[in-house]
Write an enzyme that holds these catalytic residues in place. Structure first.
Site, short mmCIF file in Angstrom:
data_model
loop_
_atom_site.label_atom_id
_atom_site.label_comp_id
_atom_site.label_asym_id
_atom_site.label_seq_id
_atom_site.Cartn_x
_atom_site.Cartn_y
_atom_site.Cartn_z
N GLY A 40 0.71 -1.25 -0.02
CA GLY A 40 -0.07 -0.02 -0.03
C GLY A 40 0.84 1.38 -0.08
N ALA A 44 -0.56 6.64 4.37
CA ALA A 44 0.19 5.62 5.39
C ALA A 44 1.37 5.11 4.87
CB ALA A 44 -0.94 4.72 6.08
N GLY A 45 1.23 4.08 3.61
CA GLY A 45 2.13 3.23 3.25
C GLY A 45 3.28 4.02 2.32
N HIS A 266 -21.01 8.41 6.76
CA HIS A 266 -20.96 9.74 6.53
C HIS A 266 -22.17 10.51 6.20
CE1 HIS A 266 -19.08 13.53 5.86
NE2 HIS A 266 -17.70 13.45 5.91
N ARG A 337 -19.98 12.79 13.12
CA ARG A 337 -20.44 12.19 11.77
C ARG A 337 -21.73 11.01 12.31
NH1 ARG A 337 -15.19 11.35 8.26
NH2 ARG A 337 -14.79 13.67 8.02
N LEU A 469 -6.23 11.39 7.96
CA LEU A 469 -5.04 11.53 7.17
C LEU A 469 -4.11 12.06 8.39
CD1 LEU A 469 -6.59 14.26 4.46
CD2 LEU A 469 -6.31 12.12 4.46
C1 LIG Z 1 -13.95 10.48 -0.23
C2 LIG Z 1 -13.30 10.66 1.01
C3 LIG Z 1 -12.87 11.81 1.51
C4 LIG Z 1 -12.07 11.71 2.70
N1 LIG Z 1 -11.67 13.09 3.25
C5 LIG Z 1 -10.97 12.94 4.30
C6 LIG Z 1 -10.46 14.08 4.94
O1 LIG Z 1 -10.63 15.22 4.53
N2 LIG Z 1 -9.74 13.88 6.08
C7 LIG Z 1 -9.42 12.86 6.66
O2 LIG Z 1 -8.57 12.80 7.33
N3 LIG Z 1 -9.91 11.78 6.03
C8 LIG Z 1 -10.44 11.69 4.86
N4 LIG Z 1 -11.13 10.37 4.43
C9 LIG Z 1 -10.58 9.06 4.96
C10 LIG Z 1 -9.23 9.09 4.34
O3 LIG Z 1 -9.01 9.51 2.89
C11 LIG Z 1 -8.57 7.39 4.24
O4 LIG Z 1 -8.87 7.05 5.67
C12 LIG Z 1 -6.96 7.51 4.15
O5 LIG Z 1 -6.64 8.34 3.01
C13 LIG Z 1 -6.61 6.19 4.10
O6 LIG Z 1 -5.24 5.96 3.70
P1 LIG Z 1 -4.48 4.60 3.75
O7 LIG Z 1 -3.09 5.15 3.36
O8 LIG Z 1 -4.85 4.04 4.94
O9 LIG Z 1 -5.23 3.92 2.59
P2 LIG Z 1 -5.37 4.16 0.91
O10 LIG Z 1 -5.33 5.61 0.53
O11 LIG Z 1 -6.80 3.65 0.75
O12 LIG Z 1 -4.36 3.25 0.35
C14 LIG Z 1 -4.26 2.00 0.31
C15 LIG Z 1 -2.93 1.36 -0.42
O13 LIG Z 1 -3.04 0.08 -0.46
C16 LIG Z 1 -2.85 -0.27 -1.59
N5 LIG Z 1 -3.42 -2.02 -1.47
C17 LIG Z 1 -4.49 -2.34 -1.03
N6 LIG Z 1 -4.92 -3.80 -1.03
C18 LIG Z 1 -3.51 -4.01 -1.59
C19 LIG Z 1 -3.09 -5.43 -1.90
N7 LIG Z 1 -3.77 -6.49 -1.47
N8 LIG Z 1 -1.89 -5.52 -2.45
C20 LIG Z 1 -1.28 -4.31 -2.93
N9 LIG Z 1 -1.58 -3.21 -2.74
C21 LIG Z 1 -2.77 -3.12 -1.98
C22 LIG Z 1 -3.68 0.34 -2.42
O14 LIG Z 1 -3.07 0.08 -4.06
C23 LIG Z 1 -3.32 1.68 -2.02
O15 LIG Z 1 -1.89 2.05 -2.54
C24 LIG Z 1 -11.98 10.63 3.23
C25 LIG Z 1 -12.19 9.30 2.80
C26 LIG Z 1 -12.88 9.14 1.50
C27 LIG Z 1 -13.73 8.21 1.03
#
Ligand SMILES: Cc1cc2nc3c(=O)[nH]c(=O)nc-3n(C[C@H](O)[C@H](O)[C@H](O)COP(=O)(O)OP(=O)(O)OC[C@H]3O[C@@H](n4cnc5c(N)ncnc54)[C@H](O)[C@@H]3O)c2cc1C
Length: 666
Positions: A40, A44-45, A266, A337, A469
């Site tokens: 990922g 985060a990743g 939400h 929310r 975030l």
């Molecule tokens: C429309 C929307 C708006 C939002 N707005 C906000 C905001 O304003 N403020 C806030 O704090 N939060 C917000 N959030 C929440 C926030 O965006 C997410 O919780 C956060 O971005 C998640 O980040 P992450 O890095 O954990 O995961 P993600 O960004 O989902 O990244 C997941 C990664 O894992 C990879 N991956 C997944 N499974 C596999 C696999 N099996 N093999 C290889 N790669 C894989 C994907 O390719 C991707 O690179 C929002 C969410 C949504 C849906």
């Protein structure tokens, strides 16, 4: 196996500092001998990959999209919290900690949340140093706005595109390391299993999604940052590709899954428009800074609006019910929310909904446009009684704050939100549950870490806006880089891990067998057919309001659907090519198991808290009624062959710094 959360001793505000002062470190020369896999590259990743490579580790990063820039994080709109107190409105690390624990309805781990609040300010400094264009005030200082569940303004933002800008920052930092050869990036690769050698995570099996090749990758530790599992509901605000496979696969190999039933619905999403929809669109919570939520006060007006005989703008102030302002005068439209979503549902269930299906409420900017326009006219020495001028000036200010969101709304709904209120309704958005991790962000599989939305850690039963975030970047930039070093210190002389080990061979075989099974199944229904059915069960019986009867039915229905899926799913094409139906099949197979555990978790939790609302447990006013005596714990489930056999482990939640009271936002 007993759960050990490894929370350091000492006063809460010293824990993280003391911890960092006493952990094992890996010297820079030895970091070169250690490989880390990161699944990922969202916020985060991506931030973890950039930081660990900068520190000197060899990183292999995986994402299923064609570029890390397309991670779901890019969709984040409204902002990111940090306790900087730039507004001088009383914010502090303690207040951010307090708001987050309270917002999570007292179901989060205190020590982790305090650490999150402590590092929040560093995140903003880091991002500004990277060049992330966070919004600034006229004088050049970083601007803040408010989000739900708080009485201060601590949300940093980049118009309605905060996630995009933050991700570009993390991606740039990571790209630098790709350029140096310290991060090897595997785009369009999907992790389909974890490899455990002598009880420790030592690698993954991944499918090259372009060629179909199954690959073995080894490392000294594996980090999962694969995002949330909201798409178990089929319709959600998540990117369509977001899935639970990485998290679920590690669960099946020993990582406990915590609080799967904690889901965030939400309140401000564009309502469902029909049966053929595959995605829902969020209208950011930031809009609740200026938008006022209302429904008609009289049932006959609501009905007339639904039938197209009246318009929202026909109703006078007295004919409107600003139900959040009425019920929660202290927080008004900025209640958390879960509270806002339930209040909207309550009004719609009572017959006050304003779209054709009766499942929408208004989000109205008329008052904000007037307020901003009047002030701007005054500042510019213009006639602040000229309604047309005031509206024009006010709309321009609203556009500068939320322009891209208004444009999105216009394109989807074909109505102009500057002149008529938006229609919104709650939708699945975020999952607070996820793989259980200790204070080090390590799962119950030694050497397997989980960060960002894929872990359960910081948000309890309800996440406050702009805190995801913050958590993802805290984990990746500031927490994991310390804790993983402590874990890896004994491995510095181990050398590269061979992918010829029998554990790799066995895991690869399992993956290939599952793929072959799907390709050879030759059933009659598409993967989406089953996913939609699962989503309907989840929404109807495990959604915004749950009860024991519905949950019991859901558990049976999901198990039956899973059986039908394996008998009758049709996956066209072959395994050795770019095959998106095959990708979906492996993901939906996991959702069909996770959905059942989700319902099981919701059924066992005989209380309401945050996003988990059990109809049997509510106050007279319809608020969530917690049972702290019996349920102040993290529910961590151990996989035992199938979801119905999962075994519950409890991590008691001890609140030494915050008093447990029933939550109120009045
Ligand atoms: C429309 C929307 C708006 C939002 N707005 C906000 C905001 O304003 N403020 C806030 O704090 N939060 C917000 N959030 C929440 C926030 O965006 C997410 O919780 C956060 O971005 C998640 O980040 P992450 O890095 O954990 O995961 P993600 O960004 O989902 O990244 C997941 C990664 O894992 C990879 N991956 C997944 N499974 C596999 C696999 N099996 N093999 C290889 N790669 C894989 C994907 O390719 C991707 O690179 C929002 C969410 C949504 C849906």
């Amino acid at each position: 196996m007993a759960l050990d959360s490894k929370i350091p001793n000492g006063p809460i505000s010293d824990k993280w500092t003391n911890y960092k002062d006493h952990i094992n470190l890996v010297n820079p020369a030895n970091k070169r001998n250690l490989d880390i896999i990161i699944v990922g590259t969202g916020l985060a990743g991506g931030s973890a990959a950039a930081t660990l490579a900068e520190l000197g580790y060899n990183v292999k990063a995986f994402c299923f999209q064609d570029s890390p820039r397309r991670a779901h994080s890019i969709a984040a709109q409204g902002g990111i919290n940090a306790a900087k107190n730039y507004k001088g409105d009383g914010d502090s690390v303690y207040r951010l900690f307090y708001d987050t624990v309270k917002g999570g309805d007292y179901r989060a781990r205190e020590a982790n949340v305090h650490r999150l609040a402590e590092v929040s300010a560093n995140i903003i400094d880091q991002c500004v140093a990277q060049g992330v264009p966070l919004a600034r005030e006229y004088g050049g200082l970083l601007d803040n706005r408010s989000f739900g569940g708080t009485l201060v303004s601590r949300t940093f933002y980049a118009q309605g595109q905060t996630g995009q800008q933050l991700l570009l920052g993390a991606y740039s930092a990571m790209n630098r390391q790709i350029g140096r050869g310290k991060v090897k990036m595997y785009n369009r690769h999907e992790m389909l299993d974890i490899v455990i050698v002598n009880g420790k995570a030592r690698g993954i099996i991944a499918r090259n999604l372009v060629t179909g090749e199954i690959e073995r990758h080894s490392a000294h530790a594996v980090v999962v940052g694969s995002g949330g599992y909201g798409n178990v509901f089929f319709l959600s605000t998540n990117a369509m590709g977001s899935n639970a496979t990485a998290a679920w696969k590690i669960h099946k190999k020993g990582a406990f899954f915590a609080n799967p039933c904690y889901t965030q619905i939400h309140p401000t999403c564009i309502p469902v428009s029909g049966d053929h929809q595959s995605k829902l669109t969020l209208m950011s919570e930031s809009l609740r800074n200026d938008g006022r939520i209302w429904v008609p006060a009289k049932l006959e007006d609501a009905q007339a609006i639904r039938e197209g005989k009246k318009k929202a703008t026909d109703l006078s102030e007295a004919e409107r019910d600003y139900f959040l302002e009425r019920r929660y005068p202290a927080f008004g439209n900025l209640v958390p929310r879960d509270v806002a979503s339930r209040a909207a549902k309550e009004r719609c269930d009572a017959g006050f909904g304003v779209n054709k299906t009766g499942e929408a409420v208004y989000l109205d900017f008329a008052a904000a446009i007037k307020r901003y326009g009047t002030e701007d006219a005054y500042v510019k020495g213009l006639d602040d009684k000229d309604t047309a001028l005031v509206t024009k000036l006010g709309a321009a200010i609203v556009k500068s704050k939320y322009g891209n969101l208004f444009q999105m709304y216009y394109k989807i709904v074909d109505e102009d939100p500057y002149t008529t209120p938006m229609m919104i309704y709650p939708a699945v958005h975020y999952t607070m549950g996820g793989t259980w991790v200790d204070y080090n962000l390590m799962t119950t599989i030694p050497g397997c870490f989980s960060i960002g939305e894929s872990n359960f850690s910081d948000h309890g039963a309800n996440r406050l806006g702009a805190s995801a975030l913050m958590q993802g970047l805290a984990d990746g930039y500031f927490v994991l880089p310390y804790t993983i070093g402590d874990y890896l210190a004994p491995d510095i002389k181990m050398g590269e891990i061979s992918t010829d080990l029998p554990e790799f061979v066995a895991a690869e075989k399992e993956v290939k067998d599952q793929i072959d099974r799907f390709i050879n199944n030759k059933g009659t229904h598409s993967v989406d057919y089953f996913h939609k059915k699962l989503g309907k069960i989840m929404w109807d019986k495990v959604g915004m309001a749950r009860n024991a009867k519905g949950l019991t039915e859901a558990i049976e229905e999901i198990a039956a659907l899973r059986e039908e899926f394996y008998k009758d799913v049709k996956v066209p094409g072959s395994a050795n090519e770019f095959n998106q139906e095959l990708e979906k099949a492996t993901r939906v197979a996991d959702f069909l198991e996770l959905g059942e555990l989700f319902a099981k978790d919701a059924l066992h939790r005989n209380e309401s808290c945050g996003g988990h609302f059990r109809e049997e447990y509510q106050t007279e006013e319809g608020e969530a009624l917690r049972d702290d005596e019996n349920f102040a714990y993290v529910a961590a489930w151990e996989y035992k062959g199938k979801p119905s056999d999962a075994v519950l482990h409890k991590e008691p939640l001890v609140y030494e710094n915050i008093k447990l009271v029933q939550r109120s936002y009045k």
